[in-house]
Design an enzyme around this catalytic site. Structure first.
Site, short mmCIF file in Angstrom:
data_model
loop_
_atom_site.label_atom_id
_atom_site.label_comp_id
_atom_site.label_asym_id
_atom_site.label_seq_id
_atom_site.Cartn_x
_atom_site.Cartn_y
_atom_site.Cartn_z
N ASP A 1 3.67 4.55 -7.49
CA ASP A 1 3.38 4.78 -6.07
C ASP A 1 3.54 6.26 -5.71
OD1 ASP A 1 3.37 2.07 -6.27
OD2 ASP A 1 5.02 1.72 -4.86
N LEU B 1 0.83 -1.21 0.00
CA LEU B 1 0.00 0.00 0.00
C LEU B 1 0.87 1.26 0.00
CD1 LEU B 1 -2.71 -1.31 2.51
CD2 LEU B 1 -2.79 -1.33 0.01
N GLU C 1 14.06 6.50 -3.96
CA GLU C 1 13.86 5.07 -3.68
C GLU C 1 14.75 4.20 -4.57
OE1 GLU C 1 10.03 3.95 -2.50
OE2 GLU C 1 10.39 1.80 -2.66
#
Ligand code: ADP
Ligand code: MG
Length: 392
Positions: free
Chosen positions: A181, A134, A169
């Protein structure tokens, strides 16, 4: 996210660092309705922002010191407490545990020429479940980037923030994720899905008012994560790249759905063929989903979700028994459709249900998990919420 919750995070900052923060920001986690393993193929995705957010209370510093703290960081060695870093000696891949997410953003900003970012005190507190597919990691990155953009007046756009967070990231933390994301966390709006073209980051806000249709979208977090996951992601990426090379295109995005049978015939390797079939057909499923939503035929999205699950399970082989059980148990209990969402090998599934059947479907999934001896899943409705924003 209530004002009281923002005040609470500000008070925690004051407690930690001795002064009030200059501001408080929030960025949500996301769940992806459809379009999986497509974002690193220049393809299409359709996520929505969750009401669960990472909240950051932040102040600037001018002395090169970066201090980060998370209310949720563990208590193991080097885990809890304030992490002290020096902005000029941040090194990609150096591994500072969870702090690499916010530190990676500071590194990415400075590496992109925003050397005005000369330090910060940051306190984070997040309600996004971690490791459940998530995007708790993107929420941390995006909230940090938004806060620093705002405080230092960098003038970044929402997609600019997302791309920078993705770079943090990829290059600093060392996770080869696509851009979905971070884009979802930065760009989603209340009550909408984000239809995103990951080739040029073109966004379309697609109204997704399930209440008005008497429907609900459930997120089922299986609470499992199989170790296979990380290497398998890289393997699928490699399979997609090999497919694109063999077909003479830059990315699989360039293969139209109508060309798929022809393309498959030209591929000898069965693994590569399966990757191509999944990506091209999932891009098509995103287009079909958008057309159905535009036509107001939301129930017809259910079977498209089911198809997407079969493709991820049988072609890409990134599902797992727990995710398959969510889909089969939900379907048997009358759900309109369901599929795994996110990277797979555990994490979460989404289930589209009639609102008045939601409780029965959730209970059926829980019962199936209990009967299989699996840990109880966490089930909650996905309400399409606001993207990243300033709270205080
Ligand atoms: P996902 O993004 O799907 O939740 P990831 O593995 O990408 O899963 O990111 C999870 C990691 O993000 C955690 O292991 C932790 O390092 C970091 N993280 C997420 N939320 C927090 C938080 N509130 N505090 C500290 N670290 C966090
Ligand atoms: Mg993540």
């Amino acid at each position: 996210m209530s004002a009281a919750a923002a005040e609470k995070v500000a008070a925690q900052f004051q407690e930690l660092y001795g002064t009030a923060p200059e501001g408080v920001w929030a960025a949500p986690g996301r769940v992806n309705l459809i379009g999986e393993y497509t974002d690193f193929n220049d393809g299409f995705v359709m996520p929505l922002a969750l009401p669960h957010t990472a909240v950051a209370a932040v102040s600037r510093r001018t002395d090169g010191v970066l201090r980060v703290h998370s209310a949720e960081a563990g208590t193991g060695p080097g885990q809890g407490g304030v992490v002290h870093l020096d902005v000029t000696s941040l090194t990609p891949g150096a591994g500072t545990g969870w702090a690499a997410y916010p530190a990676g953003v500071v590194w990415a900003l400075r590496d992109a020429g925003h050397t005005a970012v000369t330090g910060a005190d940051i306190h984070l507190s997040s309600t996004v479940p971690t490791g459940a597919g998530l995007s708790s990691s993107a929420a941390l990155e995006v909230v940090t980037a938004l806060a620093l953009d705002d405080l230092y007046g960098l003038g970044l756009t929402a997609p600019g923030i997302a791309v920078l967070a993705q770079r943090a990231e990829n290059a600093f933390v060392g996770v080869p994720c696509g851009v979905m994301d971070q884009m979802a966390s930065a760009c989603c709006t209340d009550g909408h899905l984000l239809h995103l073209d990951t080739r040029d980051l073109t966004c379309r806000q697609v109204p997704f008012d399930l209440d008005a249709h008497g429907l609900r979208l459930l997120v089922v977090d299986t609470r499992v994560k199989h170790a296979l996951g990380d290497g398998a992601y890289a393997e699928r990426r490699a399979g997609c790249e090999a497919g694109a090379r063999a077909l003479g295109v830059r990315t699989l995005r360039e293969v139209a759905y109508e060309e798929l049978p022809d393309a498959l015939e030209r591929l000898a390797d069965p693994t590569v063929r399966a990757c191509v079939r999944h990506v091209v057909s999932d891009n098509h499923r995103v287009a079909r989903t958008m057309a159905l939503l535009d036509a107001g035929d939301v129930r017809a999205v259910g079977p498209v979700l089911d198809e997407g699950h079969v493709s991820l399970r049988d072609d890409l082989r990134v599902s797992c028994p727990e995710l398959d059980l969510v889909v089969s148990a939900a379907g048997a209990a009358g759900a309109l459709g369901a599929r795994m969402t996110g990277g797979g090998f555990g994490g979460s599934a989404v289930v589209l249900v009639e609102a008045d059947a939601a409780d029965a479907v959730a209970a059926a999934v829980e019962a199936a998990f209990a009967a299989a001896g699996y840990p109880a899943p966490r089930i909650f409705p996905a309400v399409a919420s606001e993207g990243a924003r300033r709270l205080l």
